[in-house]
Design an enzyme around this catalytic site. Structure first.
Site, mmCIF file in Angstrom:
data_model
loop_
_atom_site.group_PDB
_atom_site.id
_atom_site.type_symbol
_atom_site.label_atom_id
_atom_site.label_comp_id
_atom_site.label_asym_id
_atom_site.label_seq_id
_atom_site.Cartn_x
_atom_site.Cartn_y
_atom_site.Cartn_z
ATOM 1 N N ASN A 51 25.695 -21.943 -4.331
ATOM 2 C CA ASN A 51 26.557 -23.094 -4.504
ATOM 3 C C ASN A 51 26.023 -24.294 -3.756
ATOM 4 O OD1 ASN A 51 28.603 -22.677 -6.177
ATOM 5 N ND2 ASN A 51 30.183 -22.466 -4.625
ATOM 6 N N GLU B 234 -2.322 -5.146 -4.214
ATOM 7 C CA GLU B 234 -2.942 -4.719 -2.973
ATOM 8 C C GLU B 234 -4.329 -5.336 -2.842
ATOM 9 O OE1 GLU B 234 -3.829 -0.631 -2.825
ATOM 10 O OE2 GLU B 234 -3.877 -0.545 -0.648
ATOM 11 N N HIS C 192 0.826 -1.197 0.000
ATOM 12 C CA HIS C 192 0.000 0.000 0.000
ATOM 13 C C HIS C 192 0.868 1.258 0.000
ATOM 14 C CE1 HIS C 192 -3.572 2.376 0.848
ATOM 15 N NE2 HIS C 192 -2.831 3.057 1.713
#
Lengths: 961, 147
Positions: free
Chosen positions: A524, A221, A199
């Site tokens: 990794n 929203e 918002h």
């Protein structure tokens, strides 16, 4: 080159890079969607590639154009469902995209580059011959860096910059929230927080006139509104959609950052996607209607519960406080002029919680505000709808203004100012220490009281300033769950991420510096460390791998560990690779301990990966990780057990820190030992000075509550000369912890603990491993800070060869102490091993063979004022001894009722703790039985029997005496 | 145009040395030092200079001179370096002298040893040579290289 305008070219490059930065993620999403792929997304990718192609053609960049064109064709087929987004197709596309990026990077000679490999690969896909393709593709990051950007367009650069910084923060928080929501559906605070975050972005974006941004965040929203009202569940499709939204917003933000506009990216597909996810897709008409409805609903609320809501409003305001940062002034100007009714009230209530109580009635009179803060989904609609309308525009400033008042409690401060403050405080602490030392001698003076106050205030100030610069490491980690999730999908693995010590605080600058190395290590781990589910199951592990991030403070340093329960390193392969690549000779390799072998992977150019994947495996990564960590004065260490997992340990010093430390002195110099390494202090006096310390093979040990503690003389480590008067009547042992081992450091004198300001070592001293820094003591003299790890290494307390640690021991000890016995393991001849229960051993000595004399047909030595008869174990056991020409021999001294006897052995091997299993009875005199101790068959000596064999009267004399 | 510069001078044994006055932070008398065991031998110790920790380098050692005789205490010429301030321990402090580049000459090839690396050249003053010390080189002690 056929183009004249370098500007134009530059713009093209930047723009295209932006297009491509999202393409990668989008392609991956497509892959994960499989046959149910989102055509809108394909369109997005298609458009991105298409616009690159177009512009490249215009600029005469033929190679780029050609590659983009071929890629576009493939995408077209995808779009028309003539192709399926199999991993081969996606991989090829990714590879081509990477090549495009590469070409963009070297735009000046892109025409000369060879892309035929990619063209052929794409061609094969087009002709349906995809299966033969190699699957290698390349990795790229999509870095989102916040950099200061100047701006025009009537917006002050400051405002824009704050908006960007804030929005990035908000997005990050949102991402975190979303991750935890996925796991924990119903958590209403998290939903609320997410809602507020999106918002805020939406509101500010609207005010600043970023309509695309506003549109995207708006639909998101709405989704959050639905979720929070319980209308919708946060299914995986919804969360994926929201993640996509986050990416899109991020991209727009970075675009704004660079060009001050939102870029060409088409967001419609995303908006449509998000809208379709929500139950009530807000079409233009619908939204207006909804808005009307919401307003009326708010009105109704006004009538209904006018008086009851203000506390909620306050609460809401406070919450906002948490998520919202400063807004600058220009925002408020507009707000006073054209405000829509409901929003005016929102402003009011937010303002009052910061101002006086006289305004509270105001809130009571304006009850829509609470409604705005309440959980009704309609409310999101109030601020919704076609964002470009003047009404909405005026609404946004109001939000901005409300944030000004809500966020007064935080300000942004330049880090360099904090640095300066920190230095000043460091000086103040030193001055304080000096004054304290000065006044301590004088009793009850006025100065005394004042200095005490100074002491307290300084401490508080120090803590305060330290805190301003500290950030929890969780800030960096917060993006890892997402990263791991995405990577796991790509690698078809199941990975769970766990975090310990999130709250461990680090200096801000260090946080920044470790971000990339950590990301790389996590990547990794997921790519290489953790095995595929089927492999894991086959190895008896849970299908889901676990990646643990751990952070804690140790010795003025922060340790960060990245552990996995994956396959571990294949040492043999690493060795082979290291030799193959000419990084090491085979002789060097042969001498290396496993631990050192593991660390080989940090060498530049080292990779054992058979193929380079998009995640990792190029062999640069670990080297870069190491370099980056070392740049900030840290170290990286790697431990791995084949089949069980790998732990990468990063240590980062806090150079700018004030730490508690123990002050010790040795040979006239004072040293500070960081308190964190300190376990306990042991003082030996009287007889113990002589008898407390025992020797094994020339190494001193002390029995600390039944366990042997290796001792290290600080004097020997520093190679200082003993003071003449130092023949002390007491011995001070500082018990320290380094890594997971303990050892005792013997010093002349132990002073006190003190707060010290850690100052870095000068360049000339950096290479001396035993120091980690310097500090200034209360009397103004300089003292060195001992590096406990360095000491442990230089004294071989930590050698990397021993595989068992103190920690392990303690664990086992608690579990099965009763079954364990300590044995002294001896060797006689080539390979015969004997063990003695340790409690039968009084002392271990090295005796010069030249001192051996003969008395009564027996070898003896003069020992501590007595005659010590010697028994050669080799003779008793009939094993040929190898001890013919050595000058020192190992002797185990056994004492019974004041009489001692020395057992001569070839070598004292070790002291081990073992359970007696696999025993085999033996008939031989002098032996109890045979057992397996630490993997070797070992004969257990019956020492009294052995002694009786040589001297039958030994025990009779004892009893009669 | 005649190029001149100011040199801060000091004595080591009978030799007169100079460093660019610009790079000198301050000149102070002998300070108590904290010894650093295990450090390279050219490092005499650490000095607390008003809260700033300064590494003191034994310039005599660097240049291959013997130890300072008797009870004489060295003085500190504190110079700025890339890595903070470093103190050069010298026998005696001299004046700040203005020198003329025309009187400068590179060191003769016969100069050898450590001095070769540290001496940039000599200003031919009346009756005496003023040796220009390479400050950056003098404070550069490789951490692992025990000299």
């Amino acid at each position: 080159m056929s183009f004249e305008d370098a500007e134009l070219l530059k713009e093209f490059v930047v723009e295209s890079q932006e297009h491509l930065s999202d393409v990668e993620n989008q392609l991956l999403t497509l892959e994960s969607q499989g046959d149910s792929m989102d055509v809108a997304l394909v369109n997005t990718v298609f458009r991105a590639v298409h616009s690159i192609k177009g512009a490249a053609g215009f600029l005469g960049l033929e190679t780029l154009q050609g590659l983009a064109h071929r890629e576009e064709e493939v995408l077209n087929k995808l779009r028309n469902h003539e192709l399926r987004p199999t991993s081969v197709v996606i991989n090829t596309l990714l590879k081509a995209t990477d090549r495009l990026k590469g070409l963009l990077d070297e735009i000046d000679d892109s025409n000369g580059q060879d892309v035929s490999e990619h063209l052929v690969a794409l061609e094969r896909i087009l002709s349906g011959d995809a299966d033969t393709l190699s699957t290698t593709f390349v990795t790229t990051d999509t870095p989102v860096e916040v950099a200061s950007s100047a701006s025009t367009d009537g917006l002050s650069g400051e405002v824009l910059r704050e908006f960007l910084v804030e929005s990035y923060d908000n997005l990050e928080q949102l991402e975190r929230d979303l991750m935890s929501l996925e796991r924990n559906q119903g958590a209403s605070e998290i939903i609320n927080s997410a809602f507020r975050n999106i918002h805020t972005i939406k509101g500010t974006a609207g005010f600043l006139g970023f309509s695309k941004l506003e549109k995207v965040t708006h639909v998101a929203e709405n989704l959050f509104g639905n979720i929070r009202s319980g209308k919708m569940k946060l299914g995986s499709d919804v969360s994926s959609g929201l993640f996509k939204m986050i990416d899109a917003v991020r991209q727009i933000l970075s675009c704004i950052e660079r060009h001050n506009d939102e870029g060409e990216e088409n967001i419609e597909p995303l908006v449509t996607l998000l809208s379709s996810l929500g139950d009530d897709a807000p079409t233009d008409g619908g939204a207006t209607k909804a808005k009307a409805k919401a307003t009326s609903k708010a009105r109704a609320l006004k009538a209904g519960n006018a008086k009851s809501q203000p506390p909620a409003a306050l609460a809401h305001g406070t919450n906002k406080n948490a998520s919202v940062q400063t807004k600058s002034k220009p925002l408020s100007k507009t707000s006073s002029t054209k405000l829509t009714a409901p929003v005016t009230k929102a402003v009011t209530h937010l303002t009052i919680e910061k101002t006086t109580s006289s305004e509270i009635p105001n809130v009571l009179a304006n009850p829509e505000t609470p409604a705005a803060a309440s959980e009704k989904p309609a409310i999101s609609m109030v601020e919704s709808a076609e964002q470009a309308s003047p009404q909405t525009m005026s609404q946004k400033p109001a939000k901005g203004d409300s944030e000004v008042s809500a966020a007064d409690s935080t300000i942004r401060v330049d880090v360099s100012l904090l640095d300066k403050l920190m230095t000043c405080v460091g000086e103040l602490v030193l001055a304080r220490n000096q004054i304290l030392q000065f006044t301590n001698g004088k009793v009850e003076s006025e100065l005394h009281g004042t200095s005490q106050r100074l002491n307290i205030i300084t401490t508080e100030l120090q803590e305060g300033v330290m805190k301003t610069r500290m950030q929890p490491i969780g800030n960096v980690w917060s993006k890892f769950p997402r990263l791991v999730r995405d990577l796991a999908v790509i690698c078809e693995k199941q990975v769970r991420i766990e975090m310990e010590g999130k709250e461990t605080e680090l200096d801000k600058t260090i946080i920044e510096a470790i971000k990339d190395p950590l990301t790389h290590l996590v990547r990794n781990t997921v790519d290489h460390g953790i095995e595929r589910p089927e492999v894991r199951l086959a190895n008896g592990k849970a299908a889901e791998g676990c990646l643990t991030l751990r952070a804690y403070h140790e010795g003025g340093q922060v340790n960060i560990e990245i552990c996995d329960d994956g396959a571990g390193l294949n040492f043999e392969r690493i060795k082979a690779k290291a030799i193959e690549r000419g990084l090491m000779t085979s002789e060097q390799i042969a001498r290396m301990a496993d631990r050192d072998v593991g660390n080989l992977i940090f060498l530049p150019g080292f990779s054992t990966a058979e193929k380079v994947s998009n995640v990792s495996g190029r062999g640069v990564g670990m080297d870069v990780v190491k370099t980056n960590i070392e740049k900030i004065g840290g170290t990286v260490d790697l431990q791995s057990q084949h089949g069980l997992g790998t732990t990468v340990k990063i240590k980062i010093p806090l150079t700018l820190a004030i730490i508690p430390a123990l002050i010790v002195s040795n040979d006239g110099n004072r040293y500070a030992i960081p308190q964190v390494n300190l376990l306990e202090l042991v003082r030996l006096d009287g007889d113990q000075v002589k008898n407390g310390i025992e020797w094994i093979q020339g190494s001193p040990v002390y029995r600390l509550r039944g366990r042997l503690l290796p001792l290290v003389y600080l004097r020997e480590q520093l190679m200082t000369q003993a003071d003449a008067a130092a023949e002390a009547e007491a011995l001070n042992i500082v018990v320290l912890r380094a890594d997971d081992r303990q050892f005792g450091l013997i010093v002349d004198r132990i002073s006190d603990t003190e707060e010290i300001v850690v100052k870095p070592l000068s360049k000339q001293l950096k290479g001396v491993a035993v120091y980690s820094g310097t500090t200034i003591m209360g009397d103004g003299r300089v003292a060195l800070i001992l590096d406990v790890m360095g000491l442990a290494h230089s004294s071989n307390v930590i050698s990397g060869v021993r595989d068992h640690s103190v920690g392990d021991h303690l664990g086992r000890e608690n579990a099965s102490r009763s079954h364990l016995q300590s044995f002294l393991v001896l060797r006689v001849g080539e390979s015969r091993r004997y063990a003695l229960p340790l409690d039968q051993v009084t002392r271990l000595e090295k005796i010069d063979t030249g001192l051996v004399e003969r008395a009564d047909q027996q070898e003896v030595v003069q020992y501590r004022g007595e005659i010590l008869p010697l028994i050669r174990l080799s003779e008793c056991m009939g094993v040929p001894s190898l001890l013919s020409d050595v000058s020192l021999m190992d002797v185990v001294v056994y004492t019974e009722a004041g009489r001692s006897v020395g057992l001569v052995v070839d070598q004292i091997v070790d002291i081990v703790e073992s359970e007696l299993t696999n025993t085999r009875a033996t008939q031989r005199a002098g032996l109890i039985n045979s057992a397996v101790i630490h993997g070797h068959v070992t004969d257990l000596l019956d020492l009294p029997a052995v002694i009786r064999m040589v001297d039958p009267t030994f025990f009779q004399d004892c009893t009669s005496a | 145009m005649i190029a001149t510069k100011q040199l801060c001078t000091f004595k080591l044994g009978s030799h007169l040395f100079g460093v660019d006055a610009q790079s000198v932070q301050e000149v102070i008398r002998y300070q108590e030092m904290t010894k650093v065991p295990m450090a390279p031998p050219a490092i005499s110790g650490l000095i607390n200079l008003r809260g700033q920790i300064v590494t003191a380098l034994d310039l005599r050692f660097r240049l291959g001179f013997g130890k300072l005789e008797g009870d004489r205490k060295p003085m500190n010429v504190v110079v700025r370096s890339d890595d903070g301030a470093v103190s050069l321990l010298v026998d005696q402090i001299g004046d700040v002298i203005e020198v003329d580049d025309r009187n400068f000459e590179e060191p003769p090839d016969t100069l050898s040893g450590a001095a070769r690396d540290l001496i940039l050249g000599a200003y031919k003053l009346e009756g005496q040579l003023l040796l220009l010390l390479d400050c950056d080189e003098a404070v550069r002690i490789a951490p692992d290289k025990k000299e």
